[in-house]
Write a protein that holds these residues in place. Structure first.
Motif, PDB file in Angstrom:
ATOM      1  N   ASP A 140      35.666  42.100  41.072  1.00 38.13           N
ATOM      2  CA  ASP A 140      37.025  41.750  40.672  1.00 38.13           C
ATOM      3  C   ASP A 140      37.883  43.011  40.587  1.00 38.13           C
ATOM      4  O   ASP A 140      39.055  43.007  40.994  1.00 38.13           O
ATOM      5  N   SER A 141      37.314  44.089  40.058  1.00 38.98           N
ATOM      6  CA  SER A 141      38.061  45.348  39.948  1.00 38.98           C
ATOM      7  C   SER A 141      38.428  45.897  41.321  1.00 38.98           C
ATOM      8  O   SER A 141      39.545  46.381  41.537  1.00 38.98           O
ATOM      9  N   LEU A 142      37.495  45.830  42.265  1.00 36.44           N
ATOM     10  CA  LEU A 142      37.786  46.304  43.620  1.00 36.44           C
ATOM     11  C   LEU A 142      38.859  45.450  44.288  1.00 36.44           C
ATOM     12  O   LEU A 142      39.716  45.965  45.019  1.00 36.44           O
ATOM     13  N   ALA A 143      38.839  44.136  44.022  1.00 35.94           N
ATOM     14  CA  ALA A 143      39.886  43.260  44.559  1.00 35.94           C
ATOM     15  C   ALA A 143      41.237  43.576  43.918  1.00 35.94           C
ATOM     16  O   ALA A 143      42.279  43.543  44.584  1.00 35.94           O
ATOM     17  N   ASP A 144      41.226  43.898  42.612  1.00 36.05           N
ATOM     18  CA  ASP A 144      42.462  44.292  41.940  1.00 36.05           C
ATOM     19  C   ASP A 144      42.999  45.609  42.505  1.00 36.05           C
ATOM     20  O   ASP A 144      44.209  45.779  42.673  1.00 36.05           O
ATOM     21  N   MET A 145      42.096  46.542  42.815  1.00 31.61           N
ATOM     22  CA  MET A 145      42.525  47.807  43.420  1.00 31.61           C
ATOM     23  C   MET A 145      43.151  47.546  44.786  1.00 31.61           C
ATOM     24  O   MET A 145      44.134  48.207  45.157  1.00 31.61           O
ATOM     25  N   TYR A 203      38.313  32.908  44.897  1.00 31.93           N
ATOM     26  CA  TYR A 203      37.730  33.995  45.684  1.00 31.93           C
ATOM     27  C   TYR A 203      38.842  34.823  46.321  1.00 31.93           C
ATOM     28  O   TYR A 203      39.987  34.375  46.451  1.00 31.93           O
ATOM     29  N   THR A 204      38.471  36.043  46.713  1.00 26.41           N
ATOM     30  CA  THR A 204      39.397  36.958  47.370  1.00 26.41           C
ATOM     31  C   THR A 204      38.680  37.620  48.535  1.00 26.41           C
ATOM     32  O   THR A 204      37.508  37.987  48.422  1.00 26.41           O
ATOM     33  N   ALA A 242      38.885  43.508  52.072  1.00 27.33           N
ATOM     34  CA  ALA A 242      38.764  44.186  53.364  1.00 27.33           C
ATOM     35  C   ALA A 242      37.801  45.362  53.246  1.00 27.33           C
ATOM     36  O   ALA A 242      37.822  46.099  52.256  1.00 27.33           O
ATOM     37  N   LEU A 243      36.965  45.539  54.260  1.00 25.84           N
ATOM     38  CA  LEU A 243      36.032  46.657  54.261  1.00 25.84           C
ATOM     39  C   LEU A 243      36.782  47.979  54.144  1.00 25.84           C
ATOM     40  O   LEU A 243      36.354  48.896  53.419  1.00 25.84           O
ATOM     41  N   SER A 244      37.910  48.090  54.830  1.00 29.04           N
ATOM     42  CA  SER A 244      38.711  49.323  54.769  1.00 29.04           C
ATOM     43  C   SER A 244      39.232  49.568  53.355  1.00 29.04           C
ATOM     44  O   SER A 244      39.340  50.719  52.911  1.00 29.04           O
ATOM     45  N   SER A 245      39.569  48.478  52.639  1.00 31.74           N
ATOM     46  CA  SER A 245      40.039  48.615  51.261  1.00 31.74           C
ATOM     47  C   SER A 245      38.917  49.114  50.363  1.00 31.74           C
ATOM     48  O   SER A 245      39.124  50.014  49.536  1.00 31.74           O
ATOM     49  N   GLY A 249      44.792  48.625  38.881  1.00 30.69           N
ATOM     50  CA  GLY A 249      43.800  47.561  38.955  1.00 30.69           C
ATOM     51  C   GLY A 249      42.505  47.822  38.215  1.00 30.69           C
ATOM     52  O   GLY A 249      41.610  46.971  38.231  1.00 30.69           O
ATOM     53  N   ILE A 250      42.365  48.975  37.557  1.00 26.57           N
ATOM     54  CA  ILE A 250      41.103  49.300  36.899  1.00 26.57           C
ATOM     55  C   ILE A 250      41.218  49.128  35.392  1.00 26.57           C
ATOM     56  O   ILE A 250      42.119  49.677  34.758  1.00 26.57           O
TER      57      ILE A 250
END
Length: 316
Positions: free
Chosen positions: A223-228, A242-243, A246-249, A270-271
């Motif tokens: 969730d934190s990585l999706a928020d970032m 769900y979200t 992206a691998l690049s993200s 986002g953290i």
């Protein structure tokens, strides 16, 4: 026509980092969806200061009791008729975990079921299936807790393989990141990767055999990585099921996390502050898994264990 409901249920997940509470009203009509009355979480950090020594530290113990008292008040406010509470790694493996379970019951009346890792993995898979359409191809589901990490290879109908490893983010932080005020050095990254290569042999064998086509990360660090990726911290009630991450993200976030000190990580959009350091060791773990599986598609699921419990309750 007004819908009739038979009962209200509270589902509580006592995780090593976070305690989750989900309160829903269950429908009597077949096929109807439950109504979510409350979805909240509290960063209890139950494993902080003790899990690597096999104990729940006094401050964490107090935070746990305080949080469960608050959860009990919420269940009374929402006129809950049934409570299902499960505890995982921190309470499962610590010497004073059974004592905490007793104190929770004595102070709140909440009976906590301490579940084994295999059961935890099963419930996570059931929960993820409510959020992500896995289809007929195997996917690797990954839930990074503070005490343990669950891996499941499954499609929408079948669990092919599952295993829980006691290598959660708090344990990795204690072992490889003794100075959270600074940058995570390259030597620490290499040491964690070498450790993972030793302990995750069963995972590597399973992924080689079943060849999952995608990674689904359940809650927490994902969730934190999706928020970032989004550039802002989303409140619990705003999270979609769900979200697509992206691998690049992920790779960009990973680079930022590794090159930042604690204060810089806290300032990243986002953290959550409580995840600023754990997210570093969790990202090393995710990067390791992506590397050994060659998976390029990542989805994050906001649903996990407590939604698995809810799905089971709906079958009754």
């Amino acid at each position: 026509m007004t819908q009739l409901y038979r009962r209200r249920i509270a589902l509580i997940d006592l995780g090593t980092n976070t305690f989750h509470l989900l309160i829903v009203e269950l429908p009597t009509m077949a096929g109807a969806k439950p109504t979510v009355l409350l979805r909240t979480k509290v960063g209890v950090r139950l494993g902080e200061g003790g899990i690597s020594q096999g104990i729940i530290a006094p401050d964490a113990y107090t935070r746990a009791l305080h949080t469960l008292t608050g959860f009990k008040e919420e269940t009374e406010l929402h006129q809950v008729t049934e409570i299902r509470a499960t505890a995982t790694s921190a309470i499962r493996v610590t010497r004073n975990g059974p004592e905490l379970v007793r104190d929770i019951f004595e102070q709140t009346g909440i009976r906590v079921e301490v579940i084994p890792g295999e059961r935890e993995a099963e419930l996570i898979c059931i929960g993820v299936r409510q959020a992500v359409a896995l289809g007929t191809e195997p996917h690797l589901i990954m839930d990074i807790g503070g005490g343990s990490v669950e891996f499941i290879i499954a499609d929408q109908a079948t669990i092919f393989w599952k295993q829980s490893f006691e290598i959660g983010a708090q344990r990795l932080l204690d072992q490889f990141f003794p100075d959270p005020s600074g940058i995570f050095p390259a030597a620490a990254v290499a040491a964690e990767q070498e450790y993972l290569a030793r302990v995750l042999g069963p995972l590597m064998a399973a992924t080689e055999y079943y060849k999952p086509v995608g990674l689904v990360g359940a809650s927490g660090s994902f969730d934190s990585l999706a928020d970032m990726q989004l550039g802002r911290l989303r409140p619990e009630a705003e999270l979609p099921p769900y979200t697509e991450l992206a691998l690049s993200s992920f790779q960009a976030s990973y680079r930022h996390l590794l090159s930042s000190n604690h204060e810089q990580r806290v300032a990243l959009p986002g953290i959550l502050p409580m995840r600023a350091d754990m997210l570093v060791v969790a990202a090393v773990l995710i990067d390791f898994v992506l590397g050994v599986t060659n998976i390029t598609r990542i989805q994050t699921s906001a649903y996990a264990l407590k939604e698995g419990l809810l799905a089971e309750a709906l079958r009754l």
